[in-house]
Design a protein around this motif. Sequence first.
Motif, PDB file in Angstrom:
ATOM      1  N   ASP A  88      73.673  41.180  46.307  1.00  0.00           N
ATOM      2  CA  ASP A  88      75.113  40.984  46.395  1.00  0.00           C
ATOM      3  C   ASP A  88      75.421  39.511  46.654  1.00  0.00           C
ATOM      4  O   ASP A  88      74.524  38.663  46.654  1.00  0.00           O
ATOM      5  CB  ASP A  88      75.716  41.880  47.486  1.00  0.00           C
ATOM      6  N   HIS A  89      76.702  39.192  46.888  1.00  0.00           N
ATOM      7  CA  HIS A  89      77.102  37.794  47.068  1.00  0.00           C
ATOM      8  C   HIS A  89      76.491  37.186  48.325  1.00  0.00           C
ATOM      9  O   HIS A  89      76.355  35.966  48.425  1.00  0.00           O
ATOM     10  CB  HIS A  89      78.633  37.699  47.126  1.00  0.00           C
ATOM     11  N   GLY A  90      76.149  38.030  49.284  1.00  0.00           N
ATOM     12  CA  GLY A  90      75.534  37.523  50.496  1.00  0.00           C
ATOM     13  C   GLY A  90      74.027  37.431  50.441  1.00  0.00           C
ATOM     14  O   GLY A  90      73.386  37.098  51.436  1.00  0.00           O
ATOM     15  N   GLY A  91      73.444  37.739  49.278  1.00  0.00           N
ATOM     16  CA  GLY A  91      72.000  37.683  49.117  1.00  0.00           C
ATOM     17  C   GLY A  91      71.279  38.918  49.617  1.00  0.00           C
ATOM     18  O   GLY A  91      70.049  38.925  49.693  1.00  0.00           O
ATOM     19  N   LYS A  92      72.023  39.975  49.936  1.00  0.00           N
ATOM     20  CA  LYS A  92      71.420  41.210  50.424  1.00  0.00           C
ATOM     21  C   LYS A  92      71.198  42.173  49.259  1.00  0.00           C
ATOM     22  O   LYS A  92      72.054  42.318  48.384  1.00  0.00           O
ATOM     23  CB  LYS A  92      72.326  41.863  51.465  1.00  0.00           C
ATOM     24  N   GLU A  93      70.053  42.822  49.242  1.00  0.00           N
ATOM     25  CA  GLU A  93      69.726  43.731  48.145  1.00  0.00           C
ATOM     26  C   GLU A  93      70.499  45.034  48.288  1.00  0.00           C
ATOM     27  O   GLU A  93      70.647  45.585  49.380  1.00  0.00           O
ATOM     28  CB  GLU A  93      68.222  44.020  48.117  1.00  0.00           C
ATOM     29  N   LYS A  94      71.011  45.526  47.170  1.00  0.00           N
ATOM     30  CA  LYS A  94      71.735  46.792  47.144  1.00  0.00           C
ATOM     31  C   LYS A  94      71.397  47.516  45.851  1.00  0.00           C
ATOM     32  O   LYS A  94      70.834  46.936  44.917  1.00  0.00           O
ATOM     33  CB  LYS A  94      73.234  46.562  47.228  1.00  0.00           C
ATOM     34  N   GLU A  95      71.737  48.792  45.798  1.00  0.00           N
ATOM     35  CA  GLU A  95      71.518  49.589  44.597  1.00  0.00           C
ATOM     36  C   GLU A  95      72.829  49.781  43.852  1.00  0.00           C
ATOM     37  O   GLU A  95      73.872  50.029  44.472  1.00  0.00           O
ATOM     38  CB  GLU A  95      70.916  50.947  44.942  1.00  0.00           C
ATOM     39  N   LEU A  96      72.770  49.663  42.549  1.00  0.00           N
ATOM     40  CA  LEU A  96      73.927  49.861  41.687  1.00  0.00           C
ATOM     41  C   LEU A  96      73.653  51.017  40.738  1.00  0.00           C
ATOM     42  O   LEU A  96      72.547  51.160  40.231  1.00  0.00           O
ATOM     43  CB  LEU A  96      74.232  48.601  40.880  1.00  0.00           C
ATOM     44  N   VAL A  97      74.665  51.823  40.504  1.00  0.00           N
ATOM     45  CA  VAL A  97      74.578  52.871  39.491  1.00  0.00           C
ATOM     46  C   VAL A  97      75.577  52.525  38.403  1.00  0.00           C
ATOM     47  O   VAL A  97      76.781  52.680  38.570  1.00  0.00           O
ATOM     48  CB  VAL A  97      74.834  54.274  40.092  1.00  0.00           C
ATOM     49  N   HIS A  98      75.072  52.011  37.279  1.00  0.00           N
ATOM     50  CA  HIS A  98      75.908  51.545  36.183  1.00  0.00           C
ATOM     51  C   HIS A  98      75.316  52.000  34.860  1.00  0.00           C
ATOM     52  O   HIS A  98      74.182  52.472  34.790  1.00  0.00           O
ATOM     53  CB  HIS A  98      76.045  50.013  36.208  1.00  0.00           C
ATOM     54  N   ARG A  99      76.089  51.807  33.813  1.00  0.00           N
ATOM     55  CA  ARG A  99      75.671  52.232  32.476  1.00  0.00           C
ATOM     56  C   ARG A  99      75.108  51.053  31.687  1.00  0.00           C
ATOM     57  O   ARG A  99      75.679  49.955  31.698  1.00  0.00           O
ATOM     58  CB  ARG A  99      76.852  52.837  31.720  1.00  0.00           C
ATOM     59  N   VAL A 100      73.997  51.284  30.996  1.00  0.00           N
ATOM     60  CA  VAL A 100      73.390  50.249  30.145  1.00  0.00           C
ATOM     61  C   VAL A 100      74.231  50.091  28.885  1.00  0.00           C
ATOM     62  O   VAL A 100      74.501  51.067  28.177  1.00  0.00           O
ATOM     63  CB  VAL A 100      71.941  50.622  29.788  1.00  0.00           C
ATOM     64  N   MET A 101      74.658  48.855  28.612  1.00  0.00           N
ATOM     65  CA  MET A 101      75.521  48.606  27.465  1.00  0.00           C
ATOM     66  C   MET A 101      74.766  48.037  26.266  1.00  0.00           C
ATOM     67  O   MET A 101      75.092  48.352  25.122  1.00  0.00           O
ATOM     68  CB  MET A 101      76.649  47.636  27.864  1.00  0.00           C
ATOM     69  N   ARG A 102      73.757  47.198  26.524  1.00  0.00           N
ATOM     70  CA  ARG A 102      72.972  46.665  25.410  1.00  0.00           C
ATOM     71  C   ARG A 102      71.632  46.166  25.928  1.00  0.00           C
ATOM     72  O   ARG A 102      71.450  45.947  27.121  1.00  0.00           O
ATOM     73  CB  ARG A 102      73.722  45.551  24.680  1.00  0.00           C
ATOM     74  N   MET A 103      70.735  45.969  24.983  1.00  0.00           N
ATOM     75  CA  MET A 103      69.369  45.534  25.311  1.00  0.00           C
ATOM     76  C   MET A 103      69.197  44.069  24.921  1.00  0.00           C
ATOM     77  O   MET A 103      69.609  43.652  23.834  1.00  0.00           O
ATOM     78  CB  MET A 103      68.348  46.399  24.574  1.00  0.00           C
ATOM     79  N   LEU A 104      68.572  43.306  25.801  1.00  0.00           N
ATOM     80  CA  LEU A 104      68.222  41.913  25.532  1.00  0.00           C
ATOM     81  C   LEU A 104      66.716  41.739  25.699  1.00  0.00           C
ATOM     82  O   LEU A 104      66.061  42.574  26.345  1.00  0.00           O
ATOM     83  CB  LEU A 104      68.975  40.980  26.497  1.00  0.00           C
ATOM     84  N   PRO A 105      66.154  40.666  25.141  1.00  0.00           N
ATOM     85  CA  PRO A 105      64.705  40.462  25.295  1.00  0.00           C
ATOM     86  C   PRO A 105      64.251  40.398  26.755  1.00  0.00           C
ATOM     87  O   PRO A 105      63.146  40.843  27.085  1.00  0.00           O
ATOM     88  CB  PRO A 105      64.467  39.126  24.577  1.00  0.00           C
ATOM     89  N   LYS A 106      65.117  39.851  27.633  1.00  0.00           N
ATOM     90  CA  LYS A 106      64.721  39.695  29.030  1.00  0.00           C
ATOM     91  C   LYS A 106      65.118  40.877  29.909  1.00  0.00           C
ATOM     92  O   LYS A 106      64.751  40.917  31.084  1.00  0.00           O
ATOM     93  CB  LYS A 106      65.324  38.414  29.604  1.00  0.00           C
ATOM     94  N   GLY A 107      65.881  41.807  29.384  1.00  0.00           N
ATOM     95  CA  GLY A 107      66.311  42.944  30.186  1.00  0.00           C
ATOM     96  C   GLY A 107      67.523  43.622  29.589  1.00  0.00           C
ATOM     97  O   GLY A 107      67.967  43.301  28.485  1.00  0.00           O
ATOM     98  N   MET A 108      68.073  44.572  30.334  1.00  0.00           N
ATOM     99  CA  MET A 108      69.208  45.362  29.859  1.00  0.00           C
ATOM    100  C   MET A 108      70.480  44.948  30.597  1.00  0.00           C
ATOM    101  O   MET A 108      70.465  44.702  31.801  1.00  0.00           O
ATOM    102  CB  MET A 108      68.942  46.851  30.097  1.00  0.00           C
TER     103      MET A 108
END
Length: 219
Positions: free
Chosen positions: A47-67
């Motif tokens: 997040d903006h504070g540098g703390k790790e969190k989990e997100l539940v979102h939809r994949v919109m497209r694929m890129l060579p380095k990730g989704m």
Amino acid sequence: MPLRNKTRIYKGQSMAGTFRFGDRLIVEHSSVTDIHPGDVVIYRALDHGGKEKELVHRVMRMLPKGMVARGDNNPFPDRTLVTESNLEGRVSHAERGGKRIPVRGGWPGLVWAFKGHYFRGIRGWAWGIICHIGRMLYFRLRGSGLVAYLWRPSVERIRLLTKQGRVVKYVYRNRTVACYFPQNGRFGCMKPYDLVLWHEVKTMGRGAEAKRHPVPPLQ
């Protein structure tokens, strides 16, 4: 969202329209090669504070380095790419009210996401037009002085001399609903009292006596 028996409890607004607060999400362990555009995934991001969190979102497209993922209720895609290192899994079902609901994935999921964005955009545009028309009608009604003939609240006018100059306070039921500053013509008023006071203050500003609500000159 806490981990419990390969499930997550949904909290938030980013997937509103697809999930509801308190839905139990069933998570399938998956690798990046198992994910397709339109699938809903859970992944870790900072997040903006540098703390790790989990997100539940939809994949919109694929890129060579990730989704690239995005919340169905979000206007912009996520900044963090979904990769093998931060992917937690794919959401297959949501449990709500004792029922298990399949989560749209693949092309049906993309259609669902784009349809939601399209209708939200149309709804926002229509609401903006309605608000604009409403403001125009309100200003016209206020300037006409018609409401003052139909609604005559017993407003008390209190004339004060302050360090900032002369002030006329309008009090209705022991509450100040408007203030007029004759020296600079400033007028602040709570709605809808401006519908009955605006014409008076405008007349005072022209240096003429208000006919409906006479206000004696300040001493």
